[in-house]
Design a protein around this motif. Structure first.
Motif, mmCIF file in Angstrom:
data_model
loop_
_atom_site.group_PDB
_atom_site.id
_atom_site.type_symbol
_atom_site.label_atom_id
_atom_site.label_comp_id
_atom_site.label_asym_id
_atom_site.label_seq_id
_atom_site.Cartn_x
_atom_site.Cartn_y
_atom_site.Cartn_z
ATOM 1 N N UNK A 294 44.811 81.345 16.515
ATOM 2 C CA UNK A 294 43.944 81.748 17.769
ATOM 3 C C UNK A 294 43.924 80.379 18.410
ATOM 4 N N UNK A 295 43.771 79.177 17.810
ATOM 5 C CA UNK A 295 43.394 78.030 18.378
ATOM 6 C C UNK A 295 45.016 77.645 19.194
ATOM 7 N N UNK A 296 46.060 77.565 18.434
ATOM 8 C CA UNK A 296 47.254 77.604 19.024
ATOM 9 C C UNK A 296 47.702 78.409 20.123
ATOM 10 N N UNK A 297 47.595 79.456 20.094
ATOM 11 C CA UNK A 297 47.636 80.385 21.213
ATOM 12 C C UNK A 297 46.856 79.999 22.416
ATOM 13 N N UNK A 298 45.577 79.619 22.052
ATOM 14 C CA UNK A 298 44.840 79.384 23.342
ATOM 15 C C UNK A 298 45.313 78.102 24.074
ATOM 16 N N UNK A 299 45.745 77.080 23.056
ATOM 17 C CA UNK A 299 46.162 75.863 23.517
ATOM 18 C C UNK A 299 47.343 75.897 24.461
ATOM 19 N N UNK A 300 48.453 76.974 23.863
ATOM 20 C CA UNK A 300 49.588 77.260 24.710
ATOM 21 C C UNK A 300 49.323 78.000 25.825
ATOM 22 N N UNK A 301 48.451 78.916 25.992
ATOM 23 C CA UNK A 301 48.139 79.554 27.108
ATOM 24 C C UNK A 301 47.652 78.603 28.188
ATOM 25 N N UNK A 302 46.636 77.734 27.919
ATOM 26 C CA UNK A 302 46.013 76.749 28.763
ATOM 27 C C UNK A 302 47.111 75.844 29.339
ATOM 28 N N UNK A 303 48.048 75.375 28.518
ATOM 29 C CA UNK A 303 49.115 74.350 28.941
ATOM 30 C C UNK A 303 50.038 75.206 29.921
ATOM 31 N N UNK A 304 50.402 76.679 29.755
ATOM 32 C CA UNK A 304 51.154 77.493 30.599
ATOM 33 C C UNK A 304 50.499 77.451 31.803
#
Length: 83
Positions: A46-56
Motif C-alpha cells: 500500500x505504501x509503495x502504491x501510494x508513493x507511486x501514485x503521488x509521484x505520477x
C-alpha cells in the motif's frame, strides 16, 4: 480457460483428471503439488502504491504547469525597459 481452471481447482494433490475440453483442445491435468503464494498482500504494498501514485500525479501536474507557462510566455509581449 474456465473449464481448465474449474477442473484444476477442484482436484486434490496427486490426482490425474479426465480429459478436459477447452477452446485449445483436450487436456489431461496432473496436479503434482500445491504451493503457497509468494506474492505480497495489499497492506504490504500500500505504501509503495501510494508513493507511486503521488509521484505520477505530481509529474502530470508539473508537466501541465510547465507547458502552460511556456505557452503564456510565447503570447506575452516583451517587457521594455528605459534605463
Amino acid at each position: 480457460m474456465k473449464e481448465f481452471a474449474d477442473k484444476l481447482f477442484a482436484m486434490k494433490e496427486g490426482e490425474l483428471s479426465e480429459p478436459v475440453k477447452t477452446q485449445f483442445g483436450y487436456h489431461i491435468i496432473r496436479l503434482d503439488g500445491i504451493r503457497a503464494t509468494t506474492g505480497r498482500t495489499f497492506d504490504e504494498v500500500k505504501g509503495e502504491l501510494t508513493a507511486t501514485l503521488r509521484n505520477e500525479q505530481a509529474a502530470t501536474l508539473f508537466g501541465t504547469g510547465r507547458t502552460s507557462c511556456r505557452s503564456a510566455s510565447k503570447r506575452a509581449p516583451a517587457a521594455s525597459t528605459t534605463w
